[in-house]
Design a protein around this motif. Structure first.
Motif, mmCIF file in Angstrom:
data_model
loop_
_atom_site.group_PDB
_atom_site.id
_atom_site.type_symbol
_atom_site.label_atom_id
_atom_site.label_comp_id
_atom_site.label_asym_id
_atom_site.label_seq_id
_atom_site.Cartn_x
_atom_site.Cartn_y
_atom_site.Cartn_z
ATOM 1 N N TYR A 1 -114.752 -52.705 58.065
ATOM 2 C CA TYR A 1 -115.869 -51.677 56.718
ATOM 3 C C TYR A 1 -117.031 -51.900 56.741
ATOM 4 C CZ TYR A 1 -110.916 -51.018 54.681
ATOM 5 O OH TYR A 1 -109.881 -51.287 54.562
ATOM 6 N N ARG A 2 -117.825 -53.690 57.595
ATOM 7 C CA ARG A 2 -119.194 -53.929 57.166
ATOM 8 C C ARG A 2 -119.437 -52.678 58.329
ATOM 9 N NH1 ARG A 2 -123.650 -53.761 56.943
ATOM 10 N NH2 ARG A 2 -125.035 -55.756 56.321
ATOM 11 N N ILE A 3 -119.169 -52.463 59.529
ATOM 12 C CA ILE A 3 -120.405 -52.377 60.681
ATOM 13 C C ILE A 3 -119.365 -50.375 60.636
ATOM 14 C CG2 ILE A 3 -120.183 -54.257 62.440
ATOM 15 C CD1 ILE A 3 -117.207 -52.615 63.521
ATOM 16 N N ASN A 4 -118.561 -50.564 59.671
ATOM 17 C CA ASN A 4 -118.366 -48.713 59.344
ATOM 18 C C ASN A 4 -118.866 -47.912 57.990
ATOM 19 O OD1 ASN A 4 -116.873 -45.775 61.028
ATOM 20 N ND2 ASN A 4 -114.826 -46.615 59.367
ATOM 21 N N ILE A 5 -119.711 -48.307 58.176
ATOM 22 C CA ILE A 5 -120.625 -47.639 56.897
ATOM 23 C C ILE A 5 -120.917 -45.966 57.179
ATOM 24 C CG2 ILE A 5 -123.056 -47.916 55.827
ATOM 25 C CD1 ILE A 5 -123.725 -49.980 55.904
ATOM 26 N N VAL A 6 -120.838 -45.935 58.251
ATOM 27 C CA VAL A 6 -121.057 -44.452 58.679
ATOM 28 C C VAL A 6 -120.224 -44.006 60.366
ATOM 29 C CG1 VAL A 6 -122.676 -42.213 59.944
ATOM 30 C CG2 VAL A 6 -123.193 -43.682 57.991
ATOM 31 N N GLU A 7 -119.226 -42.934 60.394
ATOM 32 C CA GLU A 7 -118.566 -42.822 61.462
ATOM 33 C C GLU A 7 -118.646 -41.977 62.093
ATOM 34 O OE1 GLU A 7 -114.115 -43.920 63.229
ATOM 35 O OE2 GLU A 7 -114.186 -44.435 61.141
ATOM 36 N N LEU A 8 -119.111 -42.237 63.659
ATOM 37 C CA LEU A 8 -119.080 -41.087 64.661
ATOM 38 C C LEU A 8 -117.981 -40.525 65.581
ATOM 39 C CD1 LEU A 8 -123.566 -41.054 64.774
ATOM 40 C CD2 LEU A 8 -121.982 -39.656 63.352
ATOM 41 N N GLU A 9 -117.114 -40.001 65.801
ATOM 42 C CA GLU A 9 -116.089 -39.494 66.590
ATOM 43 C C GLU A 9 -116.483 -38.967 67.206
ATOM 44 O OE1 GLU A 9 -110.724 -39.016 65.926
ATOM 45 O OE2 GLU A 9 -112.338 -38.636 64.262
ATOM 46 N N ILE A 10 -116.527 -39.422 68.729
ATOM 47 C CA ILE A 10 -117.193 -38.065 69.790
ATOM 48 C C ILE A 10 -115.607 -37.174 70.064
ATOM 49 C CG2 ILE A 10 -118.448 -37.726 71.624
ATOM 50 C CD1 ILE A 10 -120.222 -39.550 69.586
ATOM 51 N N PRO A 11 -115.556 -35.984 70.143
ATOM 52 C CA PRO A 11 -114.296 -35.921 70.043
ATOM 53 C C PRO A 11 -113.944 -35.914 72.308
ATOM 54 C CG PRO A 11 -116.026 -34.096 70.293
ATOM 55 C CD PRO A 11 -116.709 -35.375 69.379
#
Length: 468
Positions: free
Chosen positions: A311-321
């Protein structure tokens, strides 16, 4: 003043100099003061009468005696035999000339306080490490400029990702980049850094899966001298310190061992790091980007990844397709890679035929964008010029055929499984309806009683059957 007083006064003057050594024209030490001996961790009697190179390796005083040319303001590494430490100082080497003949040379350094010497030595070593890293980064930046145009594609998913990157790049928010191997996660990380206000600071990368677990801690956080067996005598700064005021990319974060995850979480929360074997915290201002091809939530359920760190590193998640979900981007990617390969290999590939692009869309691209680049690289080098045609991709066609055959076998197996499942369900339904009467069931199904027995034996053994 008589000669005795003069000699005594001269000796007092020489002893008062920070460090002083005199060698004759043969490079033999004739005089060395106590400060120099303290610097080297030796006794005077062990130095006088010896060749200067034996006592002060790398001194170059023997060279100055031969050339007659002074060397002033040179950084030199000294070794203290008592503390077993290297010390860096600014050294001056001056020839002594009499009747136009070089009769010897004197050497001196500019600092007397040994504690100050040690501090400066540590700073110089740190600067050397940073200088080497800056040069490496500069060379990389000269070869590759990252911006939004580095992210190739016009598919809806890529356009949306570019918008998110534009919105968050200039913040300090932690970013988690997820996606299969070969989707280009590092390109996205580089782009975020290049678009941020930290773009002129270090962008430091470390692959958590590529470094042995027992070395990863010292690589990340650095270490002090003597922190462990085999450690450098000077210690070493870690990737966090190198990235201070810049960006740190923790690639393959899912591979980080649990004991390091807790230390990483503490560093992120307190914004300071302690070197291995150290006691002094070092303040940090680092933007963290993590990337992984693992399902972190699955790792959390297995107990191998900390939920609080996630939760600390996942403030913004970019999921690359994956590439198979953005097939419309293949033409743009092909154009980009062909231009790149032409530049790197000095080729003259002018494009790629439309039927090849259609063939590309039939392939699953398990290696994603990276596999596409390698496929094009091979074809371009083999063709060397002109337009790429289907014949230039015979190696890929064989892969496509293997994949197609595997898909057909899987499809047949799925159909057979579905058929068996439907048949089983129908037999059970009729047996229940006939209250387990096999003869009546076989008649309704239009099969022989023996055939019904075989099917019951192989698929429905757990159901109670009434013999009639």
């Amino acid at each position: 003043m008589n000669e005795i007083h003069l000699n005594k006064a001269l000796r007092n003057c020489l002893e008062a100099i920070h460090t002083f050594v005199f060698v004759n024209k043969f490079g033999i030490i004739e005089y060395i003061n106590q400060n120099y001996c303290d610097l080297l961790g030796i006794k005077k009697e062990d130095a006088i009468g010896r060749n200067v190179e034996d006592i002060i390796p790398g001194t170059r005083l023997d060279v100055v005696v031969k050339t007659g040319k002074e060397e002033v303001g040179e950084i030199m590494k000294f070794f203290n035999h008592k503390t077993q430490k290297d010390i860096y100082l600014v050294a001056n080497r001056i020839p002594v000339i009499e009747n136009r003949q070089v009769i010897g040379a004197i050497g001196q350094t500019t600092i007397q306080d040994v504690s100050l010497v040690e501090r400066l030595s540590e700073e110089i070593e740190s600067l050397k490490n940073k200088k080497e890293y800056y040069e490496e980064q500069l060379n990389e930046l000269r070869q590759k400029k990252y911006s939004l145009s580095s992210i190739i594609g016009k598919s809806r998913s890529i356009v949306e990702l570019k918008k998110v990157i534009t919105d968050i790049s200039d913040s300090s928010l932690s970013v988690l980049i997820t996606g299969e191997t070969g989707t280009g996660k590092e390109v996205f990380a580089n782009t975020i850094h290049r678009l941020s206000s930290r773009h002129d600071k270090n962008f430091v990368k470390i692959n958590c899966a590529a470094i042995p677990k027992d070395l990863l801690e010292s690589e990340l956080f650095g270490y002090e001298e003597g922190a462990f067996t085999g450690a450098s005598k000077k210690g070493k700064i870690g990737k966090f310190e190198l990235a201070n005021n810049g960006t740190l990319l923790l690639d393959e974060i899912g591979e980080m061992p649990l004991f390091l995850q807790s230390k990483l979480l503490r560093v992120l929360q307190e914004k300071e790091v302690e070197r291995v074997g150290g006691t002094k915290p070092i303040k940090l201002n680092v933007r963290i980007i993590c990337s992984t091809n693992k399902d972190i939530q699955e790792l959390i359920q297995k107990g191998v990844f900390r939920a609080d760190l996630y939760y600390r590193i996942n403030i913004v998640e970019l999921e690359i397709p994956p590439l198979r979900e953005r097939l419309d981007d293949i033409p743009f990617l092909c154009e980009h890679f062909i231009n790149k390969i032409n530049d790197e290999e000095n080729l003259n590939i002018t494009g790629i035929e439309g039927n090849v692009l259609e063939m590309f869309k039939m392939y699953s691209w398990k290696g994603n964008v990276r596999e596409l680049e390698h496929v094009l690289e091979r074809a371009c080098v083999m063709a060397s010029h002109g337009q790429l045609k289907e014949k230039d991709f015979k190696f890929l066609i064989s892969r496509i055929n293997v994949e197609k055959n595997s898909f057909d076998e899987d499809a047949i197996g799925l159909l057979e499984s579905t058929k068996n499942r439907s048949e089983k369900e129908e037999i059970i339904r009729i047996l229940i309806k006939t209250n387990g009467n096999k003869s009546l069931t076989a008649k309704i199904l239009n099969i022989s009683r023996s055939t019904l027995y075989e099917k019951i034996k192989s698929t429905i053994s757990k159901h109670k059957i009434i013999e009639t």
